[in-house]
Design an enzyme around this catalytic site. Structure first.
Site, short mmCIF file in Angstrom:
data_model
loop_
_atom_site.label_atom_id
_atom_site.label_comp_id
_atom_site.label_asym_id
_atom_site.label_seq_id
_atom_site.Cartn_x
_atom_site.Cartn_y
_atom_site.Cartn_z
N ASP A 1 -1.12 6.13 1.42
CA ASP A 1 -1.26 5.71 2.82
C ASP A 1 -2.32 6.57 3.52
O ASP A 1 -2.60 7.69 3.09
CB ASP A 1 0.06 5.95 3.59
CG ASP A 1 1.22 5.19 2.99
OD1 ASP A 1 0.99 4.18 2.32
OD2 ASP A 1 2.36 5.65 3.20
N1 URA Z 1 4.96 6.45 -0.82
C1 URA Z 1 4.64 6.33 0.48
O1 URA Z 1 5.48 6.01 1.31
N2 URA Z 1 3.35 6.53 0.83
C2 URA Z 1 2.39 6.89 -0.04
O2 URA Z 1 1.24 7.10 0.34
C3 URA Z 1 2.76 7.03 -1.39
C4 URA Z 1 4.06 6.80 -1.75
#
Ligand code: URA
Length: 245
Positions: A114
């Site tokens: 993310d």
């Molecule tokens: N899980 C999440 O919630 N975000 C990420 O970036 C990776 C795994």
């Protein structure tokens, strides 16, 4: 297995590395801008042996040739950049040389982090490697350090390990995951799947909220200590193999 070194026409090699169209790289060659072992190459159609040391032996406009495919990079993804070309905002691809956006085969992130997640990110043009890492069949573990809004309740490890936790709007339970508490409101979570926002949704499912997330390991490969946030480099063959160790 044959030990034959693959060959490529110079104009095709340079065009696929983003140095320009085949016509443009023919002009570069005509301007004596491409050298191999210190000798100017005069023929854009010359056949070049793609030896592993080619980047050290060939120069284009006086600079070492970009690494040919297959290429896998390891990046310390900073916060605030996205992993997709389509999402709005600055992308991880903008941290790489501009010319690399025209590479064929193109570079893709292996899975996504993310915008608000930092840490270990692999980027590759090697489709077989990418599929091996993300395929659930290979069970490659991904480790995250999560900082939480509230203290751990103490029951999370059991819930995550159960193999029965169902995330909102999903129809199959999550595979067992390992939670290791690090502090009152910090934990290391190891998962083998890559569902959408998985770690944040797992903590939401147990009534908590992730305020910081950092990935520090994929399989046997830890985020290298020499990479500061935003840094990247080519992954060595040994490091690449360690992903499956
Ligand atoms: N899980 C999440 O919630 N975000 C990420 O970036 C990776 C795994």
């Amino acid at each position: 297995m044959s030990g034959k070194v693959p060959m490529a026409r110079l104009d095709r090699l340079l065009a696929n590395l983003g140095y320009g169209s085949r016509r443009e790289v023919t002009v570069l060659v005509a301007h004596r801008q491409v050298e191999l072992d210190g000798v100017v190459i005069k023929d854009a159609g010359a056949r070049i042996a793609l030896t592993p040391d080619l980047s050290a032996r060939m120069t284009v406009t006086g600079r070492p040739l970009d690494p040919p495919a297959p290429l896998t990079l390891v990046m310390h993804k900073p916060l605030g950049v996205v992993c997709s070309h389509k999402e709005p905002g600055r992308s991880v691809y903008e941290l790489l040389p501009m010319r690399w956006r025209a590479r064929m085969p193109s570079l893709s992130t292996i899975g996504r982090l993310d915008k608000d997640t930092s840490g270990l990110l692999l980027i590759t043009d090697d489709g077989a490697f990418l599929h091996q890492v993300i395929s659930p069949r290979h069970h490659v573990a991904k480790c995250y350090v999560a900082t939480l809004d509230r203290p751990l309740a103490g029951t999370e490890a059991e819930v995550f390990a159960s193999g029965t936790l169902m995330l909102d709007s999903e129809t199959t339970p999550l595979a067992p995951a390992l939670l290791e508490p690090l502090a009152e409101n910090r934990a290391r979570l190891t998962i083998t799947e890559g569902r959408y926002h998985q770690v944040r949704r797992m903590f939401a499912a147990v009534g908590n909220h992730v305020t910081g997330l950092h990935r520090d390991q994929i399989g046997g490969l830890a985020l290298p200590d020499d990479l500061q946030s935003g840094d990247w480099r080519a992954l060595s063959p040994e490091e690449q193999a360690s992903v499956f160790a």
